[in-house]
Design a protein around this motif. Structure first.
Motif, PDB file in Angstrom:
ATOM      1  N   ALA A   1      53.476  37.694   2.320  1.00 50.59           N
ATOM      2  CA  ALA A   1      52.110  38.133   2.611  1.00 50.59           C
ATOM      3  C   ALA A   1      51.098  37.044   2.273  1.00 50.59           C
ATOM      4  CB  ALA A   1      51.804  39.411   1.833  1.00 50.59           C
TER       5      ALA A   1
ATOM      6  N   ALA B   1      54.764  40.671  10.341  1.00 47.58           N
ATOM      7  CA  ALA B   1      54.095  41.931  10.013  1.00 47.58           C
ATOM      8  C   ALA B   1      55.040  43.120  10.188  1.00 47.58           C
ATOM      9  CB  ALA B   1      52.854  42.094  10.886  1.00 47.58           C
TER      10      ALA B   1
ATOM     11  N   LEU C   1      48.653  43.164   6.070  1.00 52.16           N
ATOM     12  CA  LEU C   1      48.875  43.986   7.249  1.00 52.16           C
ATOM     13  C   LEU C   1      47.559  44.478   7.836  1.00 52.16           C
ATOM     14  CD1 LEU C   1      51.984  46.067   6.100  1.00 52.16           C
ATOM     15  CD2 LEU C   1      51.950  44.170   7.742  1.00 52.16           C
TER      16      LEU C   1
ATOM     17  N   HIS D   1      45.816  41.477   9.440  1.00 51.68           N
ATOM     18  CA  HIS D   1      46.513  41.086  10.664  1.00 51.68           C
ATOM     19  C   HIS D   1      46.223  42.059  11.795  1.00 51.68           C
ATOM     20  CE1 HIS D   1      50.041  41.101  13.433  1.00 51.68           C
ATOM     21  NE2 HIS D   1      49.854  39.792  13.372  1.00 51.68           N
TER      22      HIS D   1
END
Length: 482
Positions: free
Chosen positions: A430, A456, A472, A475
């Motif tokens: 991450a 992801a 996440l 993104h």
């Protein structure tokens, strides 16, 4: 002479040059000749070839060259990492772009043209003092400002490869059915510069923003070939330049996920190479074909294309080129899950790389340094499912990459994030993914975005791990490339 020069009633008086004391200080105790040799060595390290000598260093330190051309810029920034051109005592490019000496006395404050002296054929460096400058070369320098405007439309990732002035005009004339003038030396220079400019912009920003407009210059280049050059040497340079441009446009299609378009462009370049007996161009076309085949899920074709490239490239005498081609072969073997053959090709690539750069290295290989070697090896191990080893090489690739190659930094870091995610280290994945997201305002690459999307998906079951949910969410909020 430009229209503004013809209509100006009050010529700009010459101003005395302002010595570049910062650059002089950076030279230290080395003589101008010694420093010039260091510049040439640094250029070879990143695949550039510049004819730097003591006279050039003297002109820079005297302030006659307020801003270097793009080849020298890359070399100087490689020599002094973390610094900008202004940190090296040069004027901002925007303040001198397009300015050129208008009288014999006004040689100060010149913007050094693009010419890097590494094109095929004889090269004559630009110097307003010298009266033997040919009309063709003068035309090329006038056109270079048009090329700059054609390729750059703003900062960040807002880049475009719009119609190239001399080439575009030739193409327009052909399209309209009007007679097309016979192309000359200045067209060859402009075409070679177009290829360099596309590569430069791709290094910094990725392919997506470039590909939409890059086909027009390519059609124009082949219109020049149809028009027919008077001299054979010029015709050879035009064929080579058109082939290299086809590969560059093919790479833009490749990197932006348009595999069928890329295959067509690479085939066009290969046909041009075969037609003219250009081994260097043929090796380049096979090299890219191998890379495309690997990415398109045709690993056996990748191996065969890489091996074909090695056969044609061997007489060229470039160990670095042979090293890259061995890596292309390794990628194909990895796709075939042949670990032994992949490892053998990787060892061969490393051994060839360690022989160092040489004057035989092609200009287009400026991207191929230790970082790219590590990055391509990381991809091999990733394909073989050895995530820890892949992550180790990807991390090293990102750390080693020259800051100029923004797109590659994003690519290697995206590779690292994916390897970490698949290797069971979601928090580190991450964090690496966040670093890639930070670069996406500068880089437009479908390859990078596709890799990040895959990461992801792998991280979705690990939302509770440190930093994963933040990655996440960020993104998911990113705009997607059309």
């Amino acid at each position: 002479m430009t229209s503004s020069e013809l209509t100006s009633s009050q010529p700009t008086p010459p101003r005395p040059p302002r010595p570049n004391l910062v650059f002089r200080q950076l030279r230290g105790q080395r003589s101008p000749a010694e420093f010039a040799a260091a510049v040439r060595r640094a250029a070879r390290e990143i695949g550039e070839r510049v004819s730097c000598d003591a006279r050039y260093i003297g002109r820079v330190e005297a302030g006659e060259i307020r801003c270097p051309n793009y080849a020298y810029e890359r070399v100087f920034l490689h020599m002094f990492p973390g610094r900008t051109l202004t940190d090296l005592g040069f004027a901002p490019r925007s303040s001198v772009r397009g300015r050129r000496a208008r009288t014999t006395g006004e040689t100060q404050g010149a913007y050094e043209p693009y010419e890097t002296q590494n094109s095929p054929g004889p090269q004559v460096p630009y110097d307003p003092h010298e009266h033997h400058e040919s009309h063709a070369l003068h035309e090329n320098y006038e056109e270079s400002d048009v090329l700059r405007r054609a390729f750059m439309t703003g900062g960040g990732a807002t880049v475009a490869a719009a119609s190239l002035s001399p080439i575009g005009l030739a193409f327009d004339a052909a399209a309209a059915g009007r007679p097309v003038r016979r192309p000359g030396t200045h067209d060859a220079y402009a075409l070679e510069e177009a290829v360099r400019r596309i590569r430069l912009l791709d290094d910094r920003h990725g392919a997506d923003g470039l590909y939409r407009r890059a086909s027009e210059p390519l059609r124009a280049a082949y219109a020049l070939l149809d028009a027919g050059a008077t001299r054979q040497t010029t015709a050879d340079r035009l064929h080579s330049g058109a082939g290299e441009l086809a590969i560059s446009v093919g790479w833009l299609a490749h990197d932006s996920g348009r595999f069928d378009d890329a295959r067509s462009h690479y085939a066009e370049a290969l046909a041009t190479a075969r037609m003219t007996g250009d081994d260097a161009l043929e090796a380049h076309a096979f090299c890219n074909t191998a890379f495309l085949a690997r990415d398109a899920g045709r690993p056996r074709e990748a191996v065969r294309a890489a091996q074909a490239a090695q056969r044609v490239a061997r007489p060229l005498g470039s160990a670095r080129l042979m090293s890259l081609l061995a890596l292309r072969e390794a990628g194909g073997w990895a796709g075939l899950a042949d670990r032994t053959a992949c490892e053998q090709a990787l060892v061969r690539a490393q051994t060839l790389f360690e022989r160092g750069p040489s004057d035989a290295d092609p200009e287009w290989m400026s991207f191929y340094g230790e970082a790219e070697l590590e990055g391509l090896e990381a991809q091999c191990w990733s394909t073989l499912g050895d995530w820890p080893r892949a992550a180790r090489h990807a991390r090293r690739a990102a750390q080693l990459q020259n800051p100029h190659f923004t797109r590659n930094i994003a690519l290697y870091t995206a590779e690292l994030a994916d390897d970490l995610a698949r290797g069971g280290r979601p928090d580190e994945a991450a964090a690496a993914g966040m670093r890639v997201l930070d670069l996406l305002d500068q880089v437009q690459s479908s390859r990078v975005q596709t890799m990040l999307a895959g990461t992801a998906r792998v991280l979705l079951p690990h939302r509770r791990a440190s930093g994963v949910s933040g990655f996440l969410e960020r993104h998911a909020s990113q705009p997607r490339t059309a």
